[in-house]
Design an enzyme around this catalytic site. Sequence first.
Site, PDB file in Angstrom:
ATOM      1  N   ARG A   9      48.027  30.515  29.100  1.00  0.00           N
ATOM      2  CA  ARG A   9      46.782  30.042  28.495  1.00  0.00           C
ATOM      3  C   ARG A   9      45.751  31.175  28.587  1.00  0.00           C
ATOM      4  O   ARG A   9      45.448  31.650  29.687  1.00  0.00           O
ATOM      5  CB  ARG A   9      46.286  28.799  29.250  1.00  0.00           C
TER       6      ARG A   9
ATOM      7  N   HIS B 214      35.582  30.509  25.823  1.00  0.00           N
ATOM      8  CA  HIS B 214      35.488  30.512  27.288  1.00  0.00           C
ATOM      9  C   HIS B 214      34.232  31.310  27.651  1.00  0.00           C
ATOM     10  O   HIS B 214      34.300  32.348  28.309  1.00  0.00           O
ATOM     11  CB  HIS B 214      36.761  31.093  27.903  1.00  0.00           C
TER      12      HIS B 214
ATOM     13  N   GLU C 212      35.425  24.095  29.578  1.00  0.00           N
ATOM     14  CA  GLU C 212      34.378  23.692  30.515  1.00  0.00           C
ATOM     15  C   GLU C 212      32.977  23.763  29.907  1.00  0.00           C
ATOM     16  O   GLU C 212      32.119  24.528  30.375  1.00  0.00           O
ATOM     17  CB  GLU C 212      34.440  24.543  31.785  1.00  0.00           C
TER      18      GLU C 212
ATOM     19  N   ASN D 260      40.516  20.900  34.383  1.00  0.00           N
ATOM     20  CA  ASN D 260      40.441  21.970  35.368  1.00  0.00           C
ATOM     21  C   ASN D 260      39.949  21.351  36.669  1.00  0.00           C
ATOM     22  O   ASN D 260      38.875  20.739  36.704  1.00  0.00           O
ATOM     23  CB  ASN D 260      39.465  23.065  34.928  1.00  0.00           C
TER      24      ASN D 260
ATOM     25  N   TYR E 279      39.279  21.842  40.893  1.00  0.00           N
ATOM     26  CA  TYR E 279      39.173  22.725  42.050  1.00  0.00           C
ATOM     27  C   TYR E 279      38.713  22.031  43.325  1.00  0.00           C
ATOM     28  O   TYR E 279      39.093  22.443  44.415  1.00  0.00           O
ATOM     29  CB  TYR E 279      38.188  23.871  41.748  1.00  0.00           C
TER      30      TYR E 279
ATOM     31  N   GLU F 237      43.707  24.304  34.636  1.00  0.00           N
ATOM     32  CA  GLU F 237      43.363  25.270  35.682  1.00  0.00           C
ATOM     33  C   GLU F 237      43.426  24.574  37.027  1.00  0.00           C
ATOM     34  O   GLU F 237      42.956  23.435  37.174  1.00  0.00           O
ATOM     35  CB  GLU F 237      41.939  25.828  35.535  1.00  0.00           C
TER      36      GLU F 237
HETATM   37  O1  IFM Z   1      37.062  31.578  36.920  1.00  0.00           O
HETATM   38  C1  IFM Z   1      36.728  30.285  36.541  1.00  0.00           C
HETATM   39  C2  IFM Z   1      37.149  30.021  35.117  1.00  0.00           C
HETATM   40  O2  IFM Z   1      36.589  30.940  34.238  1.00  0.00           O
HETATM   41  C3  IFM Z   1      36.723  28.644  34.694  1.00  0.00           C
HETATM   42  N1  IFM Z   1      37.141  27.651  35.634  1.00  0.00           N
HETATM   43  C4  IFM Z   1      36.881  27.894  37.035  1.00  0.00           C
HETATM   44  C5  IFM Z   1      37.380  29.269  37.427  1.00  0.00           C
HETATM   45  C6  IFM Z   1      37.089  29.517  38.914  1.00  0.00           C
HETATM   46  O3  IFM Z   1      35.720  29.467  39.157  1.00  0.00           O
END
Ligand code: IFM
Length: 468
Positions: free
Chosen positions: A87, A131, A176, A301, A303, A361
């Site tokens: 991706r 992006h 995002e 995504n 985290y 992600e």
């Molecule tokens: O690096 C970023 C990415 O560009 C978008 N999502 C989160 C990642 C980590 O912060």
Amino acid sequence: MNRPDASKLPPPVPRFPADFVWGAATSAYQIEGSPDADGAGLSIWDAFARAPGNIAANDNGDVACDHYRRWRDDVALMSDLGLQAYRFSVAWSRVLPAGTGRVNAAGLDFYDRLVDELVARGIAPYVTLYHWDLPAALDARGGWLNPDSAEWFAEYATVVADRLGDRVASWATLNEPWVAAHCGYLVGEHAPGRRSRHDACQAANNLIRAHAAGLAALRSRGVPSAGIVVNLTPQHPASDSPADEHAARLAHSYINRQFLDPILLGSHPEEMATLYGDAWRPLSAADLAAASRPVDFVGVNYYLREVVEADPAATPFGVKVVRQLGRPYSEMGWEIYPDGLREILVWVRDRYGDMPLAITENGVALVDPPVVDGTVADGPRIDYLRAHLAAAAEALATGVDLRGYFLWSLLDNFEWAHGYGKRFGMVHVDPTTGRRTPKTSAWWYRGQIEASASAKARPAAAAFGETP
Ligand code: IFM
């Protein structure tokens, strides 16, 4: 490059379906470098990162991972690591230096060659159109504050789809959008560095309109699968007090529902007026209707989770994130909370209905040990990945239609306002020479892919929602 003995690595995570897609993700500004090569225009990130004081250590993306020149070796590396899918994002200002109008053939050629090479090596390309690197020429015309931005984006989407659409099956309009609006227009930590509630609301609305226009453009070009990628972060109240629960509801609407509600339900969350106050402007009924035309997939995504409490002094919305004592945190200061991935995937399914989802992600920034004997022993990253994949497998077991997983990131790269200090890569990039060294996690991930592939009845799909 030194592949560690697989029998000494932790076992792969079981229970993924035969046609699950395994890949890694990057974005253009974070890895490419050579921003003005071959007739490209500059983007808002070039201007923002070059201005002193905006980025840690005054880093910028002028060289980044030098992927613009090393792309062929990078694709060979992906192949060595067993990736099924890659991706990446296209830099709008390479393709249309002024954002609209004249197409820069050399810029398009770069992505054309990249896609050819991926396909030749059996790696399915997954394209993200935006992006965060808006052409600087468009920012000069108001950027995402200009209502015409949706049409600019549709023009760009058309040009890229016309060139790559014969080989790229899976397309995402935006990556995002919450970060683009919040960090770029509300708190000013990202390009273009604005700090205004009014601007943030307008940028968010125009990003939603751009998604709609871009999706329509992709549909008109007949791409097999088109969707959007959002960052989702569970918001848990710090206590069961009504004030904290209200704070968590506000934050949840702001981060998780602000874009998905209009796009999947055709309405705004009820909390938006409270959040934006007198800066709030809802989209028109026509815009909401266009925004909610069906997508083929949603990319998630993931985290971290956030535990929040009400604090009238906290800006911008009276919501404060509370650090959890005794819990693990990454180098980003993000709580490592694998179960939040299961929770948020189940939430998407329960709120918006059954649809193809992908983890577009997931990954972690850690302080890695140095390169020794041709590898980097990043055991904690393997632990992170295993725990998150186990959470993903649980979501699958509850019936979530999860189609794929993309590790963030292929390479250590430019982490926006944090510069190069935060390292998410499964491949170490030497800051001086650019030399690539797969970390132990990369080899472990290859084993994960192989283990799933050996159970395969049929090859991985080239796009979510598409049958191979
Ligand atoms: O690096 C970023 C990415 O560009 C978008 N999502 C989160 C990642 C980590 O912060």
